[in-house]
Design a protein around this motif. Structure first.
Motif, PDB file in Angstrom:
ATOM      1  N   SER A   8       0.827  -1.206   0.000  1.00  0.00           N
ATOM      2  CA  SER A   8       0.000   0.000   0.000  1.00  0.00           C
ATOM      3  C   SER A   8       0.858   1.251   0.000  1.00  0.00           C
ATOM      4  O   SER A   8       0.523   2.247  -0.633  1.00  0.00           O
ATOM      5  CB  SER A   8      -0.932  -0.007   1.216  1.00  0.00           C
ATOM      6  N   SER A   9       2.003   1.203   0.721  1.00  0.00           N
ATOM      7  CA  SER A   9       2.918   2.337   0.731  1.00  0.00           C
ATOM      8  C   SER A   9       3.510   2.558  -0.651  1.00  0.00           C
ATOM      9  O   SER A   9       3.658   3.704  -1.105  1.00  0.00           O
ATOM     10  CB  SER A   9       4.033   2.089   1.750  1.00  0.00           C
ATOM     11  N   ALA A  10       3.849   1.456  -1.337  1.00  0.00           N
ATOM     12  CA  ALA A  10       4.398   1.569  -2.686  1.00  0.00           C
ATOM     13  C   ALA A  10       3.381   2.180  -3.640  1.00  0.00           C
ATOM     14  O   ALA A  10       3.724   3.010  -4.482  1.00  0.00           O
ATOM     15  CB  ALA A  10       4.834   0.190  -3.184  1.00  0.00           C
ATOM     16  N   ILE A  11       2.124   1.767  -3.501  1.00  0.00           N
ATOM     17  CA  ILE A  11       1.066   2.313  -4.367  1.00  0.00           C
ATOM     18  C   ILE A  11       0.872   3.795  -4.102  1.00  0.00           C
ATOM     19  O   ILE A  11       0.713   4.601  -5.029  1.00  0.00           O
ATOM     20  CB  ILE A  11      -0.254   1.543  -4.149  1.00  0.00           C
ATOM     21  N   ARG A  12       0.903   4.180  -2.821  1.00  0.00           N
ATOM     22  CA  ARG A  12       0.750   5.607  -2.491  1.00  0.00           C
ATOM     23  C   ARG A  12       1.881   6.421  -3.098  1.00  0.00           C
ATOM     24  O   ARG A  12       1.666   7.477  -3.701  1.00  0.00           O
ATOM     25  CB  ARG A  12       0.740   5.777  -0.973  1.00  0.00           C
ATOM     26  N   ASN A  13       3.112   5.943  -2.929  1.00  0.00           N
ATOM     27  CA  ASN A  13       4.263   6.660  -3.478  1.00  0.00           C
ATOM     28  C   ASN A  13       4.238   6.696  -5.001  1.00  0.00           C
ATOM     29  O   ASN A  13       4.603   7.698  -5.616  1.00  0.00           O
ATOM     30  CB  ASN A  13       5.564   6.020  -2.992  1.00  0.00           C
ATOM     31  N   TYR A  14       3.801   5.592  -5.610  1.00  0.00           N
ATOM     32  CA  TYR A  14       3.669   5.557  -7.068  1.00  0.00           C
ATOM     33  C   TYR A  14       2.649   6.596  -7.526  1.00  0.00           C
ATOM     34  O   TYR A  14       2.876   7.319  -8.510  1.00  0.00           O
ATOM     35  CB  TYR A  14       3.235   4.167  -7.521  1.00  0.00           C
ATOM     36  N   ALA A  15       1.524   6.691  -6.804  1.00  0.00           N
ATOM     37  CA  ALA A  15       0.496   7.672  -7.155  1.00  0.00           C
ATOM     38  C   ALA A  15       1.025   9.097  -7.019  1.00  0.00           C
ATOM     39  O   ALA A  15       0.734   9.970  -7.855  1.00  0.00           O
ATOM     40  CB  ALA A  15      -0.739   7.476  -6.269  1.00  0.00           C
ATOM     41  N   LEU A  16       1.829   9.348  -5.989  1.00  0.00           N
ATOM     42  CA  LEU A  16       2.383  10.685  -5.788  1.00  0.00           C
ATOM     43  C   LEU A  16       3.381  11.042  -6.888  1.00  0.00           C
ATOM     44  O   LEU A  16       3.355  12.150  -7.430  1.00  0.00           O
ATOM     45  CB  LEU A  16       3.066  10.763  -4.426  1.00  0.00           C
ATOM     46  N   VAL A  17       4.271  10.091  -7.203  1.00  0.00           N
ATOM     47  CA  VAL A  17       5.248  10.329  -8.265  1.00  0.00           C
ATOM     48  C   VAL A  17       4.547  10.543  -9.595  1.00  0.00           C
ATOM     49  O   VAL A  17       4.890  11.448 -10.368  1.00  0.00           O
ATOM     50  CB  VAL A  17       6.239   9.154  -8.354  1.00  0.00           C
TER      51      VAL A  17
END
Length: 408
Positions: A2-11
């Motif tokens: 979930s953290s990876a998805i959040r960071n991917y969405a931000l990037v």
């Protein structure tokens, strides 16, 4: 995850915001200086350093990201674009043409540096954020980022024209700078720590940007000729043909090309679904197959134009098919570079690869004008076919998988 998805969405969100301003800026500069009476040659000069900056930036930027971290280069790209947009807003129509051209060329070069820092950081970040075992997710995520970027660049063309009409040149630039500033603050406050530091504990040497990995060098060389083949007929030949030979207005030409870029981006985003039927991960064999398909489409368009067979239909319909096939080629290459990239040197591998991409675009831009001058649209298409053939020959050396792909 979930953290990876959040960071991917931000990037991805940061890249989207940048891409909108990048597309809008190109249209703003072109329309504004055309309205001021600048010649086509003077306007073209405004973009030369922008394209050239990509070659240097991708080379140095990959090394910089490896040493300082992807967060550093991502934020540097956003900050530099904000500064470039703000400085461009001070352009004065009363300046001498030579002064204006020099000033805007310099800031366009800075914008080109910003673009490639942001692109390299965003695409490298996917490799950092996606778990190493999730090969299927890697292809889907990079395809979504690449496809959405190109779709939004087309939207940016419309945005640039609209903002120019509503706010004027300076007002439009300041509005875009403000929007990008909000994006930067939001991402800076929310992005996780995964991209904060160097991706390798050892301090990289600058010579390491020249990859010793054979498959990365082969893919980069193939990319150079692949993207050069598109720009050889797309940058100058196509719009001039539509205006001069088919009698289209500037608005019609701009609208069609913007719509094509949006559609092209959509196909890039769904490329993994279109290739789902194959029994293995995309590899060198897949890349070669789709280059052959692109050669066939380009030959068909060139033959129809040469023989005068329904030229308008041949070019417009052919361009749609070309866009679909080229988008799949582009997504495949964007996936393969991340699949091939060394986990400890991903930023430098990606930077080196996109340096080749920038060299191809620069060569294609120059050859587009030369080929059209001597051979018209057919001359552009024939030159494009030659580039595609070279790309296919180089791709013969790309490795293929011997085992079925793991399930994602």
């Amino acid at each position: 995850m979930s953290s990876a998805i959040r960071n991917y969405a931000l990037v991805t969100g940061a890249y989207w915001g940048f891409t909108l301003t990048d597309g809008a800026l190109r249209m703003l500069v072109l329309l504004h200086f055309y309205a001021l009476g600048y010649s086509a040659f003077e306007i073209a000069l405004l973009f030369v350093l922008y394209e050239f900056a990509g070659i240097i930036t991708n080379l140095v930027g990959g090394w910089l990201a490896q040493a300082r971290g992807l967060r550093f280069t991502l934020f540097a790209g956003l900050i530099l674009q904000i500064a470039s947009l703000t400085a461009l807003s001070f352009t004065n129509p009363d300046w001498l043409p030579a002064v204006s051209v020099a000033y805007v060329m310099g800031l366009q070069a800075a914008s080109g540096v910003a673009k490639d820092l942001t692109k390299m950081s965003s695409k490298s970040a996917i490799k950092v954020l996606v778990p190493t075992e999730a090969k299927g997710a890697l292809f889907r995520w990079v395809a979504l980022l690449t496809g959405s970027k190109n779709a939004l660049k087309g939207v940016g063309f419309f945005l640039g024209g609209a903002l120019l009409s509503w706010l004027g040149f300076s007002g439009a630039l300041l509005a875009m700078a403000a929007g990008l500033c909000i994006t930067l603050i939001a991402v800076a406050l929310s992005l996780g720590a995964e991209m904060s530091g160097p991706t390798n504990a050892l301090k990289p040497k600058f010579r390491d940007v020249f990859s010793p990995d054979r498959k990365i060098n082969i893919l980069s060389a193939a990319r150079l000729f692949l993207f050069g083949s598109r720009d050889i007929w797309f940058v100058v030949g196509l719009p001039v043909f539509l205006a001069a030979e088919l009698g289209w207005s500037h608005i019609e030409v701009g609208t069609y090309m913007a719509a094509w870029v949006i559609g092209y981006g959509f196909i890039q985003a769904i490329a993994p679904k279109m290739l789902r039927a194959q029994s293995h991960e995309p590899d060198g064999r897949t890349a070669r197959l789709w280059i052959v398909a692109l050669i066939a489409v380009t030959v068909a368009i060139a033959s129809a134009v040469q023989q005068g067979f329904a030229q308008e239909f041949a070019v417009l319909a052919g361009l749609l098919v070309f866009g679909v096939v080229f988008a799949i080629n582009s997504s495949l290459h964007s996936y393969l570079i991340l699949a091939y990239a060394d986990g400890d040197k991903v930023a430098m591998n990606v930077g080196f690869y996109y340096m080749s991409n920038a060299m191809g675009r620069l060569a294609g831009t120059i050859l587009s004008g030369v080929a059209y001058f001597y051979g018209g649209l057919v001359g552009c298409l024939v030159t494009s076919i030659a580039f595609l053939t070279i790309s296919w020959i180089i791709s013969v050396a790309l490795p293929i998988h011997q085992t079925p792909a793991p399930q994602s």
